[in-house]
Design an enzyme around this catalytic site. Structure first.
Site, short mmCIF file in Angstrom:
data_model
loop_
_atom_site.label_atom_id
_atom_site.label_comp_id
_atom_site.label_asym_id
_atom_site.label_seq_id
_atom_site.Cartn_x
_atom_site.Cartn_y
_atom_site.Cartn_z
N ASP A 203 42.20 34.37 38.14
CA ASP A 203 41.01 35.16 38.44
C ASP A 203 40.63 35.02 39.92
O ASP A 203 40.67 33.93 40.49
CB ASP A 203 39.86 34.62 37.56
N GLU A 245 44.69 38.11 40.47
CA GLU A 245 43.74 39.22 40.54
C GLU A 245 43.16 39.27 41.95
O GLU A 245 42.40 38.40 42.35
CB GLU A 245 42.60 39.01 39.54
C1 NOJ Z 1 36.95 38.78 37.76
C2 NOJ Z 1 36.83 39.00 36.28
O1 NOJ Z 1 37.74 40.00 35.90
C3 NOJ Z 1 35.40 39.38 35.99
O2 NOJ Z 1 35.24 39.77 34.65
C4 NOJ Z 1 34.52 38.23 36.34
O3 NOJ Z 1 33.16 38.61 36.16
C5 NOJ Z 1 34.73 37.81 37.81
N1 NOJ Z 1 36.12 37.67 38.13
C6 NOJ Z 1 34.06 36.49 38.07
O4 NOJ Z 1 34.79 35.47 37.43
#
Ligand code: NOJ
Ligand code: CA
Length: 567
Positions: A203, A245
């Site tokens: 993430d 991500e």
């Molecule tokens: C990216 C995640 O996909 C999202 O759902 C989340 O709120 C943020 N990162 C913070 O962790």
């Protein structure tokens, strides 16, 4: 001899939220018992990798991306034993499992944060997070969740300092300048690899480190940590997928894809251009974007999402023209799309005005592009959403399994359900569900399954080269995927009108093309080869005399049965 590909090369990733997928103990919340019971469905569908959004203990103020224990399982979902049973069963059914891992931050209820705020200023315990006396520090770093926060800093009355949070105020950022943080997070990775997981969706990777005077994104120190992480994973001596991500333009996301860093990153720019192409009927920007994505380091690849658990990211106004964004929003049924942070908070089907032709077109492209196509649970059915729910909950509602109460998701009374199942007009679970669609040969679900079978049978779609073909029609995209043994031609029409297109197939003159899905043949008699594409139509064709493993040979007449593809 061709190099052996890692297991994840070209894999189709199915993203699911365990608590919204299947409830195994009747308490209204999806869990590992329920998910394990649905593995035969996932195997039948033909997806090969499961990506689970965070499964750890959490107060759930951000869908589990606010973690209080990195080495546990949220009690709603089960425990380490039920996770283990699930993982073993998934492996037994030929599927891999990757976990979402949040490196950047924790919940403010994590014991590390509670210890930090009570510890003396500048002590090792305090320095597990990023503190400041001045909330102007790192002022060039933009606020990411701009619908919820106005600053990246929050005052803590116990610590009497501000702490950094790049996301929500209850998600303090870990301090990667502290070696303890780095080592401890690597131990978290060890923990899950020792338990057999096959990889991680990492993430928010750009935000790990900070430096004054920068946007605090993708800094050299962040890349250095990710390289350490890769080394650590490699030390386990097995093939593990690290998928990052980074919601950024391709040029900025690409550096994470390096031989000694991550194997994959999401191509969110492609996602935005796919929706923009449907809304505008023009494929020019999409073509450029596809071309840009081809320049990847060997051994790395893009993950290709259409929708996920977040809002549909459309950039900051530079990526997609405002009028196109307006078209996407205005066309939405049941009220306009909710604009949240950087995009629209709706599911795929409503974003496409419930048009299954557009659903097929976008997935047809995704399943034929280089990389790892990502299918978000429920999109194989064209599931709807509840736009009135808070934050990103509209597209996190329970999976629709059967026409029975709660869509077969749970036997619990309604008030206990994690989120309300969809009964919106056109998307009601009593009609739109797995059980019903399985029985209808022409359903979206059966179509997805068939496409995934075709993809598996055609190595060119998984690992072949990519070449964009020029096409005079502004609303059509066409490309070929080739290995030494086969070439597959793909063409898609992004307009609501039929399109007659001529493609230059002179490289294959004198050969034949054969539709992958239905087996119909066309000769390539001249330089220009003409085809008619229906509104939002697309097709895959095999070029030449190709024998496809597990299918009949091209010399035999194709078998156009209702259920199975002809290749
Ligand atoms: C990216 C995640 O996909 C999202 O759902 C989340 O709120 C943020 N990162 C913070 O962790
Ligand atoms: Ca449950």
């Amino acid at each position: 001899m061709a190099a052996v590909q890692p297991w994840w090369s070209g894999t189709v990733i199915y993203q699911l939220i365990v608590r919204s997928y299947a409830d195994g103990n009747g308490d209204g919340i999806g869990d590992f018992k329920g998910l394990s019971g649905r593995l035969p469905y996932l195997r039948w569908l033909g997806v090969k990798t499961l990506w689970l959004t965070p499964v750890y203990p959490s107060p759930l103020r951000d869908g589990g991306y606010d973690i209080t224990d990195f080495t546990g399982i949220h009690p709603d979902l089960g425990d380490l034993a039920s996770f283990h049973r699930f993982l073993t069963a998934a492996h037994g059914q030929g599927m891999r499992v990757i976990l979402d891992l949040v490196l950047n931050h924790t919940s403010d209820l994590h014991p590390w944060f509670q210890r930090a705020r009570w510890a003396p200023k500048d002590s090792p315990e305090r320095n597990v997070y990023v503190w400041s006396d001045d909330p102007q520090r790192y002022s060039d770093a933009p606020v990411l969740f701009r619908h919820f926060e106005s600053s990246n800093w929050e005052w803590d009355p116990v610590a009497e300092q501000y702490y950094l949070h790049r996301f929500l105020r209850h998600q303090p950022d870990l301090n990667y300048a502290n070696p303890w943080v780095q080592e401890t997070m690597l131990e978290v990775v060890d923990f899950w690899l020792d338990r057999g997981v096959d990889g991680f969706r990492l993430d928010a990777v750009p935000f790990l480190c900070e430096e004054e005077g920068t946007r605090c994104e993708g800094l050299p120190e962040t890349h250095a940590f990710l390289k350490r992480l890769r080394q650590r994973v490699d030390d386990h001596g097995r093939d593990v997928l690290l998928l990052g991500e980074a919601i950024q333009p391709v040029q900025e996301a690409a550096p994470y894809l390096a031989k000694d860093e991550l194997h994959g990153a999401f191509n969110f720019v492609l996602t935005a251009h796919l929706f923009a192409a449907v809304a505008s009927g023009s494929t020019r920007a999409l073509g450029n974007c596809l071309q840009d994505a081809q320049d990847v380091v060997e051994g790395c690849g893009w993950a290709l999402p259409l929708r996920n658990h977040d809002e549909l990211w459309l950039g900051d106004g530079h990526l997609i023209p405002q009028e196109v964004i307006q078209t996407i929003r205005v066309g939405l049924p049941q009220g306009q799309g909710h604009w949240l942070n950087w995009g629209i908070n709706r599911r795929l089907a409503p974003l496409l005005n419930g048009d299954p032709r557009a659903n097929r077109l976008l997935h047809g492209l995704l399943y034929s592009l280089p990389g790892m196509p990502c299918l978000y649970y429920g999109d194989e059915l064209g599931m709807g959403d509840w736009p009135g729910l808070r934050d990103r909950d509209p597209n996190r509602t329970p999976m629709a399994w059967t026409p029975a109460r709660n869509g077969g998701f749970s036997a619990a009374p309604d008030p206990l359900l994690v989120l309300p199942p969809i009964t919106a007009p056109g998307y009601d679970y009593r009609v739109l569900n797995v059980e019903v669609q399985k029985q209808l040969p022409g359903s979206l679900l059966n179509w997805h399954r068939r496409m995934l079978i075709c993809r598996r049978l055609l190595p060119a779609l998984q690992s072949g080269s990519f070449r964009l073909l020029s096409c005079a029609h502004p609303g059509v995209i066409a490309y070929v995927r080739s290995t030494e043994a086969m070439t597959v031609l793909v063409a898609g029409n992004f307009t609501a009108a039929g399109a007659a297109v001529g493609l230059d197939l002179s490289d294959w003159q004198g050969q034949r093309t054969r539709e992958v899905m239905w087996g119909c043949e066309f000769p390539i008699a001249h330089d220009d080869w003409y085809v008619y594409l229906q509104p939002y139509g697309f097709n895959w064709w095999l070029i030449g005399e190709v024998e496809v493993e597990g299918s009949e040979t091209s010399s035999q007449p194709p078998k156009a049965t209702a259920g199975e593809p002809s290749v």
